[in-house]
Design an enzyme around this catalytic site. Structure first.
Site, PDB file in Angstrom:
ATOM      1  N   ASN A  18      33.747  -4.286  -2.393  1.00  0.00           N
ATOM      2  CA  ASN A  18      34.399  -5.048  -1.383  1.00  0.00           C
ATOM      3  C   ASN A  18      34.475  -4.272  -0.129  1.00  0.00           C
ATOM      4  O   ASN A  18      35.287  -3.264  -0.080  1.00  0.00           O
ATOM      5  CB  ASN A  18      35.738  -5.550  -1.728  1.00  0.00           C
ATOM      6  CG  ASN A  18      36.400  -6.677  -0.776  1.00  0.00           C
ATOM      7  OD1 ASN A  18      35.875  -6.749   0.491  1.00  0.00           O
ATOM      8  ND2 ASN A  18      37.617  -7.067  -0.925  1.00  0.00           N
ATOM      9  N   ARG A 102      31.694  -8.808  -2.572  1.00  0.00           N
ATOM     10  CA  ARG A 102      32.344  -9.963  -2.181  1.00  0.00           C
ATOM     11  C   ARG A 102      32.059 -10.038  -0.619  1.00  0.00           C
ATOM     12  O   ARG A 102      31.885  -9.158   0.000  1.00  0.00           O
ATOM     13  CB  ARG A 102      33.969  -9.491  -2.170  1.00  0.00           C
ATOM     14  CG  ARG A 102      34.601 -10.602  -1.595  1.00  0.00           C
ATOM     15  CD  ARG A 102      36.081 -10.326  -1.751  1.00  0.00           C
ATOM     16  NE  ARG A 102      36.802 -11.369  -1.156  1.00  0.00           N
ATOM     17  CZ  ARG A 102      38.169 -11.233  -1.042  1.00  0.00           C
ATOM     18  NH1 ARG A 102      38.926 -10.397  -1.583  1.00  0.00           N
ATOM     19  NH2 ARG A 102      38.943 -12.231  -0.700  1.00  0.00           N
ATOM     20  N   HIS A 191      39.484 -17.575  -0.059  1.00  0.00           N
ATOM     21  CA  HIS A 191      39.896 -17.268  -1.441  1.00  0.00           C
ATOM     22  C   HIS A 191      39.133 -18.365  -2.565  1.00  0.00           C
ATOM     23  O   HIS A 191      39.960 -18.355  -3.453  1.00  0.00           O
ATOM     24  CB  HIS A 191      41.374 -17.537  -1.361  1.00  0.00           C
ATOM     25  CG  HIS A 191      42.371 -16.796  -0.521  1.00  0.00           C
ATOM     26  ND1 HIS A 191      43.513 -17.433   0.248  1.00  0.00           N
ATOM     27  CD2 HIS A 191      42.402 -15.375  -0.470  1.00  0.00           C
ATOM     28  CE1 HIS A 191      43.955 -16.277   0.742  1.00  0.00           C
ATOM     29  NE2 HIS A 191      43.303 -15.276   0.580  1.00  0.00           N
ATOM     30  N   GLY A 220      49.283 -14.508  -1.039  1.00  0.00           N
ATOM     31  CA  GLY A 220      49.352 -13.048  -1.011  1.00  0.00           C
ATOM     32  C   GLY A 220      49.687 -12.605   0.333  1.00  0.00           C
ATOM     33  O   GLY A 220      50.442 -13.534   0.971  1.00  0.00           O
ATOM     34  N   ARG A 251      49.662 -13.805   9.719  1.00  0.00           N
ATOM     35  CA  ARG A 251      48.963 -15.014  10.434  1.00  0.00           C
ATOM     36  C   ARG A 251      49.953 -16.137  10.525  1.00  0.00           C
ATOM     37  O   ARG A 251      50.937 -16.655   9.757  1.00  0.00           O
ATOM     38  CB  ARG A 251      47.787 -15.480   9.745  1.00  0.00           C
ATOM     39  CG  ARG A 251      46.853 -14.317   9.660  1.00  0.00           C
ATOM     40  CD  ARG A 251      45.482 -14.909   8.867  1.00  0.00           C
ATOM     41  NE  ARG A 251      44.551 -13.869   8.604  1.00  0.00           N
ATOM     42  CZ  ARG A 251      44.235 -13.696   7.099  1.00  0.00           C
ATOM     43  NH1 ARG A 251      44.447 -14.505   6.034  1.00  0.00           N
ATOM     44  NH2 ARG A 251      43.331 -12.786   6.815  1.00  0.00           N
ATOM     45  N   GLY A 341      49.659 -11.950  -4.932  1.00  0.00           N
ATOM     46  CA  GLY A 341      50.691 -10.952  -4.900  1.00  0.00           C
ATOM     47  C   GLY A 341      52.141 -11.652  -5.240  1.00  0.00           C
ATOM     48  O   GLY A 341      53.097 -11.303  -5.857  1.00  0.00           O
ATOM     49  N   GLU A 396      39.854 -11.353  -8.735  1.00  0.00           N
ATOM     50  CA  GLU A 396      38.718 -11.825  -7.817  1.00  0.00           C
ATOM     51  C   GLU A 396      37.606 -10.976  -8.118  1.00  0.00           C
ATOM     52  O   GLU A 396      36.397 -11.275  -8.276  1.00  0.00           O
ATOM     53  CB  GLU A 396      39.022 -11.834  -6.415  1.00  0.00           C
ATOM     54  CG  GLU A 396      39.978 -12.998  -5.790  1.00  0.00           C
ATOM     55  CD  GLU A 396      40.651 -12.627  -4.557  1.00  0.00           C
ATOM     56  OE1 GLU A 396      41.360 -11.750  -4.586  1.00  0.00           O
ATOM     57  OE2 GLU A 396      40.458 -13.340  -3.677  1.00  0.00           O
TER      58      GLU A 396
END
Ligand code: ADP
Length: 409
Positions: A18, A102, A191, A220, A251, A341, A396
């Site tokens: 990643n 990813r 996601h 998460g 966000r 999470g 993931e």
């Protein structure tokens, strides 16, 4: 109850990468028992004191700061560390059978993982305007790996791919159609690997029944919900970018777009400043003024901090509203799944989200909910709840490793 069914197959080792702007996360997975042999992280790429951390399945830990100037050096170092006599897990580089990357944005070009070719790289490049912060760095990881291990097959798994099954009325925004036609502005969703993975696990848990309707909540630091019918995404909360949807760590999630014009005019803020404000300083952090981290927020709530309490209420209320809208979209649901999470570890927000939804067939068992944390998986609904509520851990990297294995086979 058996939630997890291991994908037994031929012994094969897959390295999952990643690659971000200044970091590379990696995991080496042995596919026979789907066991993580080593995982690590390089941070602060481009600096003299970049950090390297690696842990292996036999408990060896390595941590060091050194100069890593670019992604190619970072990737070379990862391979070196995996082969390291003392801290590594590989004897020979040929033990790596495939590499899975990813990639954030596949636009409308990718609805499945793909073997990386020159043509695929060109298409990932064409998606840079849609994922300007991620796709260039994902490409850097791919190209660095090609240089270091030119003979190993590489696969790309896209965060957007699972959501490509959405119908047009779910992904078209109410703005002039030419923005979709000419600029590809539409909902894409993110996601995707996580929503796919936990929904497949939920379907197995629900005895592989056909036509199941599932609402997955990946909570998460970033978060999104997905409405899934018969294994296919039919709507999701993130949009053109990961900014849309629920309130997240930093966000904003959905806001009235006119707020942007309003503050730009009144406060003379630039587009970049507003972009930063909405992506980095909003959400749970922005409302609470405490932290973007759920653990810190809960600590502040326990100290009766009113803005922390407000942030939790805004966060959970928004998710509740999305669940309501997806119940309408799906015409009911068989299960709601919590993951990520927060979704896997934090019982308090789950309780607030599911509370007072009895009339919609959702009854949470408060005790089961409290006990299902820290890696535990299972049902947290009352016996007479029409809609099952599940906590499932996501993985993931495992999805990417499985995709890579399937494609190179
Ligand atoms: P991302 O992958 O989006 O960066 P994660 O899925 O790792 O994020 O989730 C991070 C969030 O999970 C943080 O808000 C963190 O506080 C929360 N979290 C992790 N462990 C716990 C825990 N034991 N209790 C409460 N919240 C937790």
């Amino acid at each position: 109850m058996k939630i997890y069914i291991a994908n037994m197959g031929k012994e094969m080792k897959i390295l999952v990468i990643n690659s971000g702007s200044s970091s590379i996360k990696y995991k080496l997975i042995s596919m026979k028992k789907e066991e993580v042999l080593a995982k690590g992280l390089i941070e602060k790429i481009g600096s003299k004191d970049a950090l390297l951390e690696q842990k292996t399945f036999h408990g060896k830990k390595y941590k060091d700061a050194r100069e890593i100037l670019n992604h190619e050096q970072g990737i070379s170092l990862i391979i070196e560390m995996l082969l390291n006599g003392e801290y590594g897990v590989l004897k020979n580089i040929n033990e790596i059978d495939g590499i899975g990357h990813r990639v954030l944005h596949g636009g409308d070009k990718f609805s499945n993982p793909v073997l990386i070719t020159e043509e695929v790289k060109d298409k990932i490049r064409e998606c840079i305007p849609l994922g300007p912060l991620h796709n260039p760095n994902n490409l850097k990881g791919i190209e660095a790996m090609e240089k270091v291990l030119p003979n190993v097959k590489q696969v790309a798994t896209f965060d957007t791919a699972f959501h490509q099954s959405m119908p047009d009325y779910a992904y078209i925004y109410g703005i002039p159609y030419k923005f979709y036609q000419e600029e590809k502005i539409r909902r894409y969703g993110f996601h995707g690997s996580s929503h796919r993975y936990v929904s497949e696990k939920a379907i197995q848990t629900l005895d592989n029944k056909k036509n199941l309707k599932i609402i997955t909540c990946h909570l998460g630091n970033g978060g999104s919900l997905c409405a899934i019918k018969d294994g296919k995404c039919i709507d999701t909360s993130m949009g053109l970018t990961p900014l849309e949807g629920i309130v997240m760590g930093t966000r904003s999630g959905d806001i009235d777009p006119a707020i942007i014009f309003n503050i730009a005019k009144k406060l003379d803020m630039t587009i970049q400043e507003i972009d930063d404000m909405l992506n980095k300083y909003s959400g749970i952090l922005g409302i609470s003024g405490v932290s973007n981290d759920m653990r810190e927020l809960i600590k502040a709530i326990n100290e009766n901090n009113p803005r922390a309490i407000l942030a939790m209420n805004v966060f959970t209320y928004k998710i509740k509203k999305y669940i309501g809208s997806y119940l309408a979209t799906l015409n009911g649901a068989d299960a709601i799944v919590f993951t990520g999470g927060i979704g896997e570890n934090s019982y308090f927000p789950r309780e607030l989200i599911c509370k007072d939804l009895e009339n919609l067939g959702i009854k949470i068992d408060v005790e089961k909910n409290k006990n299902t944390i820290l890696g535990k998986e299972g049902f947290i609904n009352k016996k007479d709840s029409n809609i099952k509520i599940l906590v499932l851990s996501t993985d993931e990297e495992l999805v990417i490793a499985r995709d890579t294995k399937d494609i190179i086979n």
